[in-house]
Scaffold this motif. Structure first.
Motif: not given
Length: 399
Positions: A28-32, A77-86, A109-110
């Motif tokens: 999941x982290x790599x996918x982000x 939502x996943x795109x926003x999630x990934x941007x926030x994490x990275x 958390x996001x």
């Protein structure tokens, strides 16, 4: 060969389950990371091609959704999630990479820090995830509560603004449930939601009905008060039911289809139609012709730029929901598969039902759609900017 020690085998399996869970989190982290890189590459490419800034990256979330076999809304939502994490939550990302958090807990958390300023979000990221040992044994509810507590301590005004904005998003939605039932959901401010529930519960508590249980009385009271009828059974239906003539008149067993719900047993559809007639509702029967063996509706043409009402209704009956793969959203737009500006006809074969989001994404740079004509059911081929092709085939008519 000696028999396997059951205790040792159980321990090995538990270790394997834990290892696989860590691998899922790391994936999941790599996918982000990959999602953020795709967004960056797509925007750079479109900027080089002169695409206006406001339209750059317009279709990225849809590409992500298709690649994840997910709906466009979840792709966004996943795109926003990934941007926030990275970009903003490196400690949460690191906890996901090592398996201290799974993807859902990282999403919590996001979500619970999305409305904060970046510097406040990063403070919560450090406090909650810098030491991953603190996360061990923490459940979803406790994680959510802790994130909310920290957010309120850092920016109470932002929490209040979020609550006010949430009230403006109140709505009612509907989705299918098993066994020909339906979930009718109301998202309400807490005081209104509690008041509605209390009124329904009070009606059930004061009822002397010996047959119905509390939940049944509450559900029936909701129907009666919203529709204005004297009893829930008297509600006339106003829905499109597609059913074969054999199933309707001859007692056939081929399932019918209710627009907005999906397949239902033929016997249930016959009962709904019979109940509607008994309640005095107007029932309109319309013949539809389909190809034998495929369930495909016959074509219907128009010279109009907009889809006439009758043709639009046929498209709704054929497509049932948005035609984008994995998108189950209701149809909002009747769209030309091949755009009218490119010579596409306003026809049954060149028409498709789309939700609003998917219709706009289809016009983003690099996207293309075509109808695949043949003896099979109506099929649309969608090509993304990477050249990946996805197929969407309409479900068959019953009968």
């Amino acid at each position: 060969m000696f028999p396997t020690d059951p205790a040792a085998e159980a321990a090995r399996l538990v270790d394997r389950i834990a290892e696989l869970e860590r691998m899922k989190a790391a994936a999941a982290a790599e996918q982000a990371h990959a999602t953020v890189l795709l967004d960056r590459a797509r925007r750079a490419d479109e900027a080089a091609k002169g695409v206006p800034r406001r339209r750059q990256g317009m279709g990225v979330s849809a590409e992500v959704a298709l690649a994840r076999q997910d709906s466009p809304a979840r792709g966004s939502r996943h795109l926003g999630f990934a941007k926030a994490l990275v970009h903003e939550m490196p400690h949460t990302l690191a906890a996901l990479e090592c398996g201290a958090l799974n993807e859902w807990r990282a999403t919590i958390l996001v979500r619970e820090t999305a409305y904060l300023a970046v510097e406040d979000r990063q403070k919560i990221d450090v406090e909650m995830c810098a030491d991953v040992a603190w996360l061990h044994g923490m459940g979803d509810a406790r994680l959510t509560a802790e994130a909310k507590r920290l957010a309120y301590r850092l920016d109470a005004e932002a929490v209040v603004r979020r609550a006010r904005r949430a009230e403006s998003e109140r709505r009612v939605s509907i989705r299918p449930a098993p066994d020909t039932m339906t979930y009718l959901t109301a998202l309400l401010p807490v005081k209104q939601g509690v008041a509605v529930y209390a009124a329904l519960k009070r009606a059930a508590d004061t009822s002397m009905d010996p047959v119905r249980g509390q939940g049944q009385i509450m559900a029936d009271t909701l129907v009666e008060r919203v529709t204005g009828v004297s009893t829930a059974e008297a509600v006339p239906i106003g829905v499109n039911i597609t059913i074969s003539d054999e199933a309707l008149l001859g007692g056939g067993v081929e399932p019918a289809t209710i627009a907005g719900h999906g397949p239902v047993p033929a016997g249930v559809a016959r009962r709904l139609i019979s109940d509607a007639v008994s309640a005095g509702a107007k029932v309109l029967a319309r013949r539809l012709y389909r190809c034998c063996g495929t369930g495909a509706l016959v074509t219907s043409d128009s010279r109009s730029r907009l889809f006439p009402k009758g043709l639009a209704e046929l498209i709704d009956l054929r497509d049932q929901t948005c035609r984008t793969p994995y998108c189950d959203a209701p149809i909002r737009h009747h769209d030309h598969v091949v755009g009218s500006a490119r010579g596409g006809a306003t026809s049954f074969d060149n028409g498709q039902g789309l939700c609003e989001r998917c219709n706009y994404v289809k016009e983003a740079p690099g996207w293309n759609a075509t109808s695949v004509l043949g003896p099979d059911r109506h099929t649309v081929e969608i090509t993304t900017p990477t050249g990946t092709v996805y197929r969407s085939t309409a479900p068959p008519l019953p009968g």
